[in-house]
Design an enzyme around this catalytic site. Structure first.
Site, short mmCIF file in Angstrom:
data_model
loop_
_atom_site.label_atom_id
_atom_site.label_comp_id
_atom_site.label_asym_id
_atom_site.label_seq_id
_atom_site.Cartn_x
_atom_site.Cartn_y
_atom_site.Cartn_z
N ARG A 76 -10.69 -7.19 -5.04
CA ARG A 76 -10.12 -8.45 -4.55
C ARG A 76 -9.94 -8.34 -3.03
NH1 ARG A 76 -5.67 -8.96 -8.09
NH2 ARG A 76 -7.09 -10.08 -9.47
N ASP B 222 -6.62 -0.02 -6.51
CA ASP B 222 -5.73 -0.61 -7.51
C ASP B 222 -5.88 0.17 -8.81
OD1 ASP B 222 -5.30 -2.39 -9.91
OD2 ASP B 222 -4.50 -3.71 -8.36
N GLU C 273 -5.21 -2.01 -19.96
CA GLU C 273 -6.27 -1.95 -18.95
C GLU C 273 -6.25 -0.60 -18.25
OE1 GLU C 273 -7.82 -4.34 -14.95
OE2 GLU C 273 -5.84 -4.80 -15.77
#
Length: 177
Positions: free
Chosen positions: A23, A103, A123
């Site tokens: 991102r 991340d 996740e």
């Protein structure tokens, strides 16, 4: 790399452990830099996802990055109070292109009423297997979740109402210059 100054705009890039871009935030205004930390603000900031989707942040948010902690903090300033989104992530790296970090999926969200939630555990476990997170990395991240929760519970740094107010006020002053 020369540190950005108050009022400068930087790009923030989030990566995944495998090196893929996750991102990007364009035009984050820098409010303060120190040897180890950068405080900034996103306000109607363009965000681009790895799949090319784009969106714009809805409210002002104070962002906090540190070179020694494995998390970053976003304090979202809303009409009904401040909520927080905390990414478990590598300490940041700054180069000519952007502020960059990895991340690591786990997130802590704090709602305006104080409720806390650990998000994206599945996740994290999936990526841990797929991207071969080491046992040492797993340990570091879990220890830093504890540090983060301590900060939250004790109103340290970005979790202090005074901190958010000071940096939001400074942002408004800079924006209106």
């Amino acid at each position: 790399m020369k540190l950005p100054k108050e009022g400068d705009f930087i790009t923030i890039q989030s990566y995944k452990h495998d090196g893929s871009l996750h991102r990007t935030w364009r035009d984050t205004m820098v409010l303060k830099t120190t040897e180890n930390a950068i405080i900034g603000v996103n306000d109607h900031t363009l965000v681009t996802e790895s799949d090319g989707r784009r969106w714009v942040t809805r409210e002002p948010a104070i962002v906090y990055f540190h070179k020694k902690y494995w998390f970053n903090i976003i304090a979202m300033i809303r009409d009904n109070g401040t909520s927080y989104y905390c990414n478990m992530a590598s300490p940041y790296y700054l180069d000519e292109e952007a502020l960059k970090y990895i991340d690591y999926d786990l997130d802590v969200k704090i709602f305006t009423d104080g409720e806390k939630r650990l998000l994206d555990v599945e996740e994290y476990e999936r990526h841990k297997r797929k991207m071969n997170y080491s046992d040492d990395l797993d340990y570091i991240l879990k220890e830093h979740v504890k540090i983060l929760v301590d900060w939250i519970n004790n109103g340290r740094g970005p979790f202090s109402e005074a901190y958010v107010n000071i940096w939001y006020k400074r942002y408004v002053e800079l924006k209106n210059r």
